[in-house]
Design a protein around this motif. Structure first.
Motif, PDB file in Angstrom:
ATOM      1  N   MET A   4       8.279   4.694   8.001  1.00 28.83           N
ATOM      2  CA  MET A   4       8.474   4.908   6.566  1.00 28.83           C
ATOM      3  C   MET A   4       7.277   5.653   5.991  1.00 28.83           C
ATOM      4  SD  MET A   4       9.822   1.945   4.130  1.00 28.83           S
ATOM      5  CE  MET A   4       8.468   1.354   3.203  1.00 28.83           C
ATOM      6  N   LYS A   5       6.092   5.202   6.406  1.00 27.28           N
ATOM      7  CA  LYS A   5       4.878   5.818   5.892  1.00 27.28           C
ATOM      8  C   LYS A   5       4.826   7.292   6.280  1.00 27.28           C
ATOM      9  CE  LYS A   5       0.753   6.118   7.475  1.00 27.28           C
ATOM     10  NZ  LYS A   5      -0.596   5.923   7.979  1.00 27.28           N
ATOM     11  N   SER A   6       5.111   7.569   7.556  1.00 26.87           N
ATOM     12  CA  SER A   6       4.997   8.961   7.982  1.00 26.87           C
ATOM     13  C   SER A   6       6.058   9.815   7.287  1.00 26.87           C
ATOM     14  CB  SER A   6       5.087   9.066   9.504  1.00 26.87           C
ATOM     15  OG  SER A   6       6.270   8.481   9.948  1.00 26.87           O
ATOM     16  N   GLN A   7       7.245   9.190   7.041  1.00 23.07           N
ATOM     17  CA  GLN A   7       8.283   9.920   6.314  1.00 23.07           C
ATOM     18  C   GLN A   7       7.801  10.249   4.908  1.00 23.07           C
ATOM     19  OE1 GLN A   7      11.467  10.851   6.936  1.00 23.07           O
ATOM     20  NE2 GLN A   7      11.816  10.053   8.989  1.00 23.07           N
ATOM     21  N   LEU A   8       7.221   9.220   4.270  1.00 19.71           N
ATOM     22  CA  LEU A   8       6.712   9.410   2.912  1.00 19.71           C
ATOM     23  C   LEU A   8       5.637  10.485   2.887  1.00 19.71           C
ATOM     24  CD1 LEU A   8       6.459   5.882   1.328  1.00 19.71           C
ATOM     25  CD2 LEU A   8       7.578   7.866   0.357  1.00 19.71           C
ATOM     26  N   ALA A   9       4.738  10.382   3.895  1.00 21.21           N
ATOM     27  CA  ALA A   9       3.656  11.369   3.976  1.00 21.21           C
ATOM     28  C   ALA A   9       4.254  12.765   4.130  1.00 21.21           C
ATOM     29  CB  ALA A   9       2.742  11.047   5.149  1.00 21.21           C
ATOM     30  N   GLU A  10       5.315  12.816   4.964  1.00 20.65           N
ATOM     31  CA  GLU A  10       5.990  14.099   5.189  1.00 20.65           C
ATOM     32  C   GLU A  10       6.580  14.628   3.886  1.00 20.65           C
ATOM     33  OE1 GLU A  10       7.279  17.346   7.205  1.00 20.65           O
ATOM     34  OE2 GLU A  10       6.018  15.734   7.987  1.00 20.65           O
ATOM     35  N   TYR A  11       7.277  13.704   3.161  1.00 20.42           N
ATOM     36  CA  TYR A  11       7.882  14.108   1.886  1.00 20.42           C
ATOM     37  C   TYR A  11       6.815  14.580   0.917  1.00 20.42           C
ATOM     38  CZ  TYR A  11      12.440  12.207   3.089  1.00 20.42           C
ATOM     39  OH  TYR A  11      13.628  11.983   3.669  1.00 20.42           O
ATOM     40  N   LYS A  12       5.731  13.802   0.911  1.00 24.32           N
ATOM     41  CA  LYS A  12       4.651  14.119  -0.025  1.00 24.32           C
ATOM     42  C   LYS A  12       4.084  15.494   0.292  1.00 24.32           C
ATOM     43  CE  LYS A  12       0.718  11.904  -2.195  1.00 24.32           C
ATOM     44  NZ  LYS A  12      -0.398  10.984  -1.954  1.00 24.32           N
ATOM     45  N   ARG A  13       3.855  15.700   1.600  1.00 22.66           N
ATOM     46  CA  ARG A  13       3.291  16.987   2.012  1.00 22.66           C
ATOM     47  C   ARG A  13       4.261  18.109   1.663  1.00 22.66           C
ATOM     48  NH1 ARG A  13       2.332  16.272   7.538  1.00 22.66           N
ATOM     49  NH2 ARG A  13       3.988  17.710   8.005  1.00 22.66           N
ATOM     50  N   HIS A  14       5.541  17.816   1.927  1.00 24.94           N
ATOM     51  CA  HIS A  14       6.579  18.796   1.639  1.00 24.94           C
ATOM     52  C   HIS A  14       6.577  19.127   0.149  1.00 24.94           C
ATOM     53  CE1 HIS A  14      10.129  20.969   2.863  1.00 24.94           C
ATOM     54  NE2 HIS A  14      10.712  20.577   1.749  1.00 24.94           N
ATOM     55  N   GLU A  15       6.493  18.054  -0.651  1.00 25.18           N
ATOM     56  CA  GLU A  15       6.496  18.227  -2.099  1.00 25.18           C
ATOM     57  C   GLU A  15       5.304  19.074  -2.533  1.00 25.18           C
ATOM     58  OE1 GLU A  15       6.018  14.643  -4.295  1.00 25.18           O
ATOM     59  OE2 GLU A  15       6.042  15.765  -6.162  1.00 25.18           O
ATOM     60  N   LYS A  16       4.157  18.719  -1.924  1.00 25.89           N
ATOM     61  CA  LYS A  16       2.930  19.448  -2.264  1.00 25.89           C
ATOM     62  C   LYS A  16       3.090  20.918  -1.890  1.00 25.89           C
ATOM     63  CE  LYS A  16      -2.010  19.501  -1.405  1.00 25.89           C
ATOM     64  NZ  LYS A  16      -3.004  19.206  -0.368  1.00 25.89           N
ATOM     65  N   THR A  17       3.599  21.134  -0.659  1.00 27.02           N
ATOM     66  CA  THR A  17       3.771  22.499  -0.185  1.00 27.02           C
ATOM     67  C   THR A  17       4.704  23.270  -1.111  1.00 27.02           C
ATOM     68  OG1 THR A  17       3.593  21.610   2.028  1.00 27.02           O
ATOM     69  CG2 THR A  17       4.321  23.885   1.842  1.00 27.02           C
ATOM     70  N   GLU A  27       0.840  -1.204   0.000  1.00 22.11           N
ATOM     71  CA  GLU A  27       0.000   0.000   0.000  1.00 22.11           C
ATOM     72  C   GLU A  27       0.873   1.250   0.000  1.00 22.11           C
ATOM     73  OE1 GLU A  27      -3.181   0.364  -0.228  1.00 22.11           O
ATOM     74  OE2 GLU A  27      -4.034  -1.598   0.183  1.00 22.11           O
ATOM     75  N   ILE A  28       1.913   1.196   0.862  1.00 23.10           N
ATOM     76  CA  ILE A  28       2.827   2.338   0.925  1.00 23.10           C
ATOM     77  C   ILE A  28       3.523   2.515  -0.417  1.00 23.10           C
ATOM     78  CG2 ILE A  28       4.920   3.248   2.008  1.00 23.10           C
ATOM     79  CD1 ILE A  28       4.087   1.859   4.551  1.00 23.10           C
ATOM     80  N   GLY A  29       3.918   1.347  -0.995  1.00 28.79           N
ATOM     81  CA  GLY A  29       4.574   1.379  -2.303  1.00 28.79           C
ATOM     82  C   GLY A  29       3.712   2.059  -3.346  1.00 28.79           C
ATOM     83  N   ASN A  30       2.403   1.840  -3.230  1.00 32.64           N
ATOM     84  CA  ASN A  30       1.490   2.478  -4.179  1.00 32.64           C
ATOM     85  C   ASN A  30       1.100   3.879  -3.719  1.00 32.64           C
ATOM     86  OD1 ASN A  30       1.485   0.250  -5.838  1.00 32.64           O
ATOM     87  ND2 ASN A  30      -0.142  -0.742  -4.672  1.00 32.64           N
ATOM     88  N   MET A  31       1.813   4.359  -2.718  1.00 34.83           N
ATOM     89  CA  MET A  31       1.596   5.698  -2.171  1.00 34.83           C
ATOM     90  C   MET A  31       0.195   5.870  -1.585  1.00 34.83           C
ATOM     91  SD  MET A  31       4.317   7.416  -2.099  1.00 34.83           S
ATOM     92  CE  MET A  31       4.026   9.170  -1.971  1.00 34.83           C
ATOM     93  N   ASN A  32      -0.387   4.738  -1.145  1.00 35.37           N
ATOM     94  CA  ASN A  32      -1.652   4.869  -0.434  1.00 35.37           C
ATOM     95  C   ASN A  32      -1.320   5.123   1.029  1.00 35.37           C
ATOM     96  OD1 ASN A  32      -4.140   4.706   0.719  1.00 35.37           O
ATOM     97  ND2 ASN A  32      -4.324   2.481   0.485  1.00 35.37           N
ATOM     98  N   LEU A  33      -1.214   6.385   1.391  1.00 31.67           N
ATOM     99  CA  LEU A  33      -0.713   6.727   2.721  1.00 31.67           C
ATOM    100  C   LEU A  33      -1.812   6.719   3.777  1.00 31.67           C
ATOM    101  CD1 LEU A  33       1.863   9.470   1.769  1.00 31.67           C
ATOM    102  CD2 LEU A  33       2.198   7.045   2.086  1.00 31.67           C
ATOM    103  N   GLY A  72       6.997  -3.529  11.867  1.00 30.67           N
ATOM    104  CA  GLY A  72       5.804  -2.685  11.787  1.00 30.67           C
ATOM    105  C   GLY A  72       6.138  -1.242  12.096  1.00 30.67           C
ATOM    106  N   LYS A  73       6.922  -1.046  13.159  1.00 26.44           N
ATOM    107  CA  LYS A  73       7.285   0.322  13.539  1.00 26.44           C
ATOM    108  C   LYS A  73       8.038   1.010  12.412  1.00 26.44           C
ATOM    109  CE  LYS A  73       7.612  -0.349  18.522  1.00 26.44           C
ATOM    110  NZ  LYS A  73       8.594  -0.614  19.573  1.00 26.44           N
TER     111      LYS A  73
END
Lengths: 553, 210
Positions: free
Chosen positions: A335-348, A309-315, A329-330
């Motif tokens: 990883m997910k929160s990092q990706l979400a952060e990057y994504k948000r950063h990218e969006k911003t 799911e993370i791979g498909n960017m389903n955050l 799991g941790k």
């Protein structure tokens, strides 16, 4: 493994059997020999007693003189032989006269020399024989017998009752030992060459070198022993069979699940986690082991699914931690929160870039509009004033004035298109009033406009005002140029936390999914995205509605 | 006949000069102040010059036209203002009127109109030509409506009072239920009502539903 255990079980059983067999045999031997010894002792005492009694009673018996013992024939005695044996003692003395018997019967004689000559008393051998034949406690094959110094028997053999004792040689171990003076017992071969338990000693009768032996066949004694041995063999076989069955059972209960577990783990190590659900196992521990494996599999599957799911960017995917030590799991969650952060950063940063692009563009427009309005405008008005001051006839003046007014109107229009001054001075709600008025004048379009922005203290930023204005501009432009609409409704409503823009027309509509259905629409979308706004377009043959909401920060 | 004392406040020298020369051609008018912004203008006023009428540009650096008018209202109430602007936007007109302007002229106005405006205002009358009046009325009408309920809000209020549910209202107005809800909340806020029942009650009492 199981076979090894079976083997050990068998070995233990065999060893224990052998040990007990041996112990039993030893005990049996000792007991038998003890019994034989006591029987032998009893018999030898009886015989000795009888002989001693005969010896003591010699005088009272008044035995006949040897010379008067004429009738040797009656007694089947060889007188010559006797004469050779006997000595010249004056006290009664015992002699083994068996060899002097003509019919080879066992004979014991007491001889005494007195003034009248030699007296001979023959002891009754039957008495001795009876003592020996008394076989209490001797079983089937037991016998007690006597052997002379010449290694031939001095009593009847039970086994050869018709054979004359003197004809039966008996130079056995027991006989030889007893003759040499030792009394004892042991397992030896008797005169028949048969293994027997034997107790032996020399008879304590002066002048007679006889030995007494009590014997019983080993075979008879060891019948219970061999029975026991057979039983032990049977038990061993039974136990072995049981061991085999048990090991098969254990294999079924333990080994097979373990092999299965091994295969499953091997599959898992190859990355295949699509395992079938666990069958039910009787053994509690094994069942629990498989349940645990199943949990592990589920946990790993969850991790795999989550990773994919993370791979498909389903955050928005969720992960349930298996426990506080679920490091995988941790890590995935991190990883997910990092990706979400990057994504948000990218969006911003995308938004910032877009916004600065738009802002730059708008600033340039603003600058141009101002230059035209504040620079060209006054020049033209000044020109008009100057012309008025000139000495021109009224026709010429009117013509020139008309031209200048037209130019000024054109500048106003262009300025307005670039950036309406009222937009910055009064906000989009008010600026649109004028814009709508302009459209009403220049087209047939029926526009209903509603301004519900806050008259004072509006929180709409200049950038947002421009954004909303451009959107309205674009929508109305589309309405006029493409939609064929005759009626348009437009409203801008300001709330404390958002501004909403509503547009509807009765035009032809357009395919909202079709790309390139107007770069204007794309332009609107981009501008809305910069402010993180919400936009919904519904278009059909009956018309188009557009809803836009911009959050006020 | 006493001449009319006029002040010109505009940040463009050329324009000021143009007006000046235009007015100078007539004995009736005397240009007493020519200032490039509000600050300069008030400095002149402070020095004792007393214009009757000020021809005021709206967009200026330092102090703009609206500020000047606000200040004039209290400090020099007898000085009458004619706004002279490039803006033909009704918003500027309305704001000028609210700020106390006696007249509003576009800068490319004809000499005749300028002079008649000055004359009218000098006599205490307000001067707005037909076009300006139209723009002003249009602007003010929109303004008065937004103070209470918008057209759409009234429409929605009426529909709610008639018992239509949100979905029906949305269908009729070609808007989403989301927008209807937003509007309903908006109406309740404007009428200071806590719920729909109170909203209808207040609407009836204030005659909004007639």
């Amino acid at each position: 493994m199981m076979w090894l255990i079976s083997l050990i079980v068998v070995i233990v059983i065999v060893v224990i059997s052998l040990f007990f067999y041996h112990q039993f045999r030893q005990a049996l031997d000792e007991r038998m020999l003890l019994q034989l010894s006591s029987i032998m002792h009893l018999k030898s005492l009886q015989i000795e007693d009888y002989v001693q009694t005969q010896l003591k009673q010699f005088d009272q018996l008044e035995p006949p003189l040897l010379s008067a013992f004429d009738d040797y024939q009656v007694n089947n005695l060889d007188s010559v032989c006797i004469g050779e044996i006997i000595g010249a003692e004056h006290t009664p003395k015992l002699y083994d006269l068996s060899w002097c018997s003509l019919n080879k019967s066992v004979l014991l004689g007491v001889v005494k020399h007195d003034e009248q000559g030699v007296r001979l008393h023959l002891l009754n051998h039957k008495t001795i024989q009876e003592i020996l034949l008394e076989r209490t406690g001797m079983g089937e094959s037991g016998e007690t017998y006597l052997v002379g110094a010449d290694h031939t028997m001095r009593s009847l053999s039970r086994f050869f009752p018709d054979e004359h004792p003197l004809n039966l040689p008996a130079a056995t171990d027991g006989v030889l030992q007893a003759l040499s003076g030792r009394q004892g017992s042991g397992i030896i071969k008797d005169y028949r060459e048969v293994p027997v338990y034997s107790a032996f000693r020399k008879l304590n009768i002066p002048g007679i070198d006889w030995v007494i032996l009590s014997e019983i066949d080993v075979e008879e004694v060891t019948i219970p022993l061999s029975r026991m041995r057979n039983k032990l063999i049977l038990i061993s076989i039974a136990v072995c069979l049981m061991a085999i069955v048990l090991s098969l059972l254990v294999t079924n209960l333990l080994t097979r699940p373990l092999f299965r577990m091994r295969d499953l783990l091997r599959r898992m190590s190859l990355g295949k986690f699509d395992l079938v659900s666990t069958p039910y196992y009787q053994t509690v521990e094994i069942h629990e082991m498989f349940t645990a494996l199943d949990e592990l599999r589920k946990s790993i599957n969850q991790a795999i699914q989550y990773s994919s799911e993370i791979g498909n960017m389903n955050l928005s995917a969720q992960y349930q931690l298996s426990g506080q030590h679920d490091e995988l799991g941790k890590s995935l969650i991190r990883m997910k929160s990092q990706l979400a952060e990057y994504k948000r950063h990218e969006k911003t940063s995308h938004q910032v870039a877009k916004r600065s692009l738009i802002t730059g563009q708008e600033n340039e427009r603003k600058r141009l509009a101002r230059e035209m309005h504040d620079g060209l405008g006054p020049l033209l008005t000044s020109l008009k004033l100057t012309i008025q001051a000139l000495d021109l006839d009224s026709i010429q003046r009117k013509k020139v004035n008309g031209l200048i007014d037209h130019t000024i109107a054109e500048i106003r229009r262009v300025t307005y298109d670039l950036m309406p001054p009222a937009l910055l001075d009064f906000g989009v709600g008010r600026a649109m009033l004028h814009f709508v008025e302009m459209i009403r004048k220049s087209s047939e379009l029926e526009i209903r406009y509603d301004d519900s922005t806050k008259e004072s203290g509006s929180a709409i930023s200049p950038e947002m005002n421009i954004c909303l204005f451009r959107v309205c501009q674009e929508l109305l432009h589309n309405a006029i140029k493409h939609s064929g609409a005759t009626r348009v409704a437009l409203s801008i409503t300001e709330f404390d936390e958002k501004v909403s823009l509503y547009y509807s027309d009765n035009g032809r509509g357009f395919d909202t999914d079709k790309p390139g259905s107007g770069s204007g629409l794309k332009n609107i979308e981009e501008r809305i995205a910069v402010f993180d706004g919400y936009m919904h377009i519904a278009s059909s043959d009956n018309g188009t509605t557009v809803e836009i909401e911009l959050p006020i920060l | 006949m006493t001449s009319i004392n006029i002040a010109i406040v505009d940040d463009h020298q050329l324009f000021r000069d143009g007006i000046h020369s235009l007015l100078a051609a007539n004995d009736q008018y005397r240009v007493v102040i020519s200032a490039s912004n509000g600050t300069e203008f008030f400095e002149s006023l402070a020095s004792g010059v007393k214009p009757d009428i000020v021809l005021l540009d709206l967009t200026m650096p330092e102090m703009d036209g609206f500020e000047v008018m606000q200040k004039l209202k209290t400090a020099y109430p007898h000085i009458k203002t004619i706004a002279l602007s490039m803006h033909d936007d009704g918003n500027y007109i309305t704001k000028s009127v609210r700020s106390g302007a006696y007249g509003y002229l576009l800068k490319n106005t004809d000499e005749d109109e300028l002079l008649s405006a000055i004359q009218s205002v000098y006599r205490g009358r307000k001067y707005f030509n037909q076009e300006i009046t139209g723009k002003m009325i249009n602007n003010l009408s929109a303004e008065s409506e937004t103070k209470k309920l918008s057209i759409k809000e009234k429409e929605i209020l009426k529909m709610i009072s008639e018992g239509l549910i949100t979905k029906e209202i949305a269908d009729q107005l070609f808007i989403s239920t989301r927008t209807v809800e937003t509007h309903r909340v908006n109406i309740m806020k404007k009428l200071n009502a806590k719920n729909t029942a109170e909203m209808i009650k207040k609407a009836v009492l204030t005659g909004l539903l007639e």
